[in-house]
Every structure is written in structure tokens, then in C-alpha cells.
Design a protein around this motif. Structure first.
Motif, PDB file in Angstrom:
ATOM      1  N   LEU A 173      -2.202  10.129 -10.414  1.00 36.36           N
ATOM      2  CA  LEU A 173      -2.039   9.369  -9.172  1.00 36.36           C
ATOM      3  C   LEU A 173      -2.685   7.993  -9.347  1.00 36.36           C
ATOM      4  O   LEU A 173      -3.831   7.894  -9.798  1.00 36.36           O
ATOM      5  N   GLN A 189      -2.789   3.790  -7.545  1.00 31.99           N
ATOM      6  CA  GLN A 189      -2.403   2.929  -6.433  1.00 31.99           C
ATOM      7  C   GLN A 189      -1.378   1.894  -6.879  1.00 31.99           C
ATOM      8  O   GLN A 189      -1.319   1.549  -8.067  1.00 31.99           O
ATOM      9  N   PRO A 190      -0.578   1.396  -5.956  1.00 31.88           N
ATOM     10  CA  PRO A 190       0.360   0.320  -6.309  1.00 31.88           C
ATOM     11  C   PRO A 190      -0.370  -0.843  -6.967  1.00 31.88           C
ATOM     12  O   PRO A 190      -1.455  -1.237  -6.525  1.00 31.88           O
ATOM     13  N   LYS A 218       4.705   0.516  -9.133  1.00 34.03           N
ATOM     14  CA  LYS A 218       5.250   0.445  -7.783  1.00 34.03           C
ATOM     15  C   LYS A 218       5.509   1.861  -7.271  1.00 34.03           C
ATOM     16  O   LYS A 218       5.711   2.790  -8.072  1.00 34.03           O
ATOM     17  N   PRO A 219       5.552   2.032  -5.960  1.00 31.51           N
ATOM     18  CA  PRO A 219       5.861   3.372  -5.429  1.00 31.51           C
ATOM     19  C   PRO A 219       7.177   3.934  -5.972  1.00 31.51           C
ATOM     20  O   PRO A 219       7.286   5.152  -6.184  1.00 31.51           O
ATOM     21  N   GLU A 220       8.140   3.066  -6.230  1.00 28.95           N
ATOM     22  CA  GLU A 220       9.423   3.541  -6.743  1.00 28.95           C
ATOM     23  C   GLU A 220       9.354   4.002  -8.194  1.00 28.95           C
ATOM     24  O   GLU A 220      10.339   4.520  -8.726  1.00 28.95           O
ATOM     25  N   THR A 222       7.357   6.352  -8.959  1.00 27.85           N
ATOM     26  CA  THR A 222       6.964   7.742  -8.819  1.00 27.85           C
ATOM     27  C   THR A 222       8.067   8.664  -9.324  1.00 27.85           C
ATOM     28  O   THR A 222       9.218   8.574  -8.891  1.00 27.85           O
ATOM     29  N   THR A 270       2.526   9.519  -9.901  1.00 28.07           N
ATOM     30  CA  THR A 270       2.647   9.245  -8.474  1.00 28.07           C
ATOM     31  C   THR A 270       1.960   7.923  -8.160  1.00 28.07           C
ATOM     32  O   THR A 270       0.776   7.746  -8.481  1.00 28.07           O
ATOM     33  N   SER A 308       0.922   5.653  -5.157  1.00 37.15           N
ATOM     34  CA  SER A 308       0.767   5.718  -3.704  1.00 37.15           C
ATOM     35  C   SER A 308      -0.608   5.214  -3.311  1.00 37.15           C
ATOM     36  O   SER A 308      -1.584   5.373  -4.047  1.00 37.15           O
ATOM     37  N   SER A 309      -0.666   4.601  -2.136  1.00 40.69           N
ATOM     38  CA  SER A 309      -1.952   4.165  -1.624  1.00 40.69           C
ATOM     39  C   SER A 309      -2.553   5.224  -0.699  1.00 40.69           C
ATOM     40  O   SER A 309      -3.639   5.039  -0.168  1.00 40.69           O
TER      41      SER A 309
END
Length: 115
Positions: A11, A13-14, A86-88, A90, A112, A114-115
Motif C-alpha cells: 500500500l 500513497q498517491p 496514481k490510484p489507477e 492499483t 494499492t 490510496s490515501s
């Protein structure tokens, strides 16, 4: 038989970075290419980056300038450095290796963003 073992997912963060590794073992006599694919929920598996035995690298347009594929021939390991995530991005990331005419896949590692 060839076994591929991936590591390095997680996991983040962006805007963050991760480095994936894929180590190969087994009956490896000629590697034509090594690469990474990914599959997001509800989507088809797509190519992320590949590295051929001739030293050429190819990237999906969506990751160009952010991801870098590299390989250590002595260790039979391929890496994917992922920056500015980026989230995309993931997805489950899969290692792929073409040995002769046979393609092998790793078990996948989850990334993953995600913030």
C-alpha cells in the motif's frame, strides 16, 4: 519447469514509489523476454513493461516516464521501479517470462495506491 516469485507490492500513497522484484528459478535455458503485467478488478490483464533479451524495453503509454523495468541477468531477476504512483495503478501485478516458446507467470503481487 520455471518458477517466478514476486515481491515488493503493498500500500502506498498517491505520488509514492514502490519497487517490484521477480526472481526466476528452475530450467531456464533461453530467456526471450521478461516483463510485468497488471490486472485491476473487473478489467483484463494488460502489459505494463517488457524487457527483451536484446536489451529493448517497452512500456504501456500509461506508465511511460514513471515506471522503469530493469533486469539482473546473473540473478535472473527482473525489477519494476514505480514512481509517481496514481490510484489507477492499483492492480495485481504479475511477472512474466518467456523461456523458449513457453510463457511463465508469477503468482501476482498486490499494489494499492490510496490515501
Amino acid at each position: 519447469q520455471v518458477q517466478l516469485v514476486e515481491s515488493g507490492g503493498g500500500l502506498v500513497q498517491p505520488g509514492g514509489s514502490l519497487k517490484l522484484s521477480c526472481a526466476a528459478s528452475g530450467s531456464i535455458y533461453r530467456i526471450n523476454s521478461m516483463g510485468w503485467y497488471r490486472q485491476a478488478p473487473g478489467k483484463q490483464r494488460e502489459l505494463v513493461a517488457t524487457s527483451t533479451s536484446g536489451g529493448r524495453s517497452n512500456y504501456a503509454d500509461s506508465v511511460k516516464g514513471r515506471f522503469t523495468i530493469s533486469r539482473d541477468s546473473a540473478k535472473i531477476t527482473v525489477y519494476l521501479q514505480m514512481n509517481s504512483l496514481k490510484p489507477e495503478d492499483t492492480a495485481v501485478y504479475y511477472c512474466n517470462m518467456a523461456v523458449g516458446s513457453i510463457a511463465y507467470w508469477g503468482q501476482g503481487t498486490q499494489v494499492t495506491v490510496s490515501s
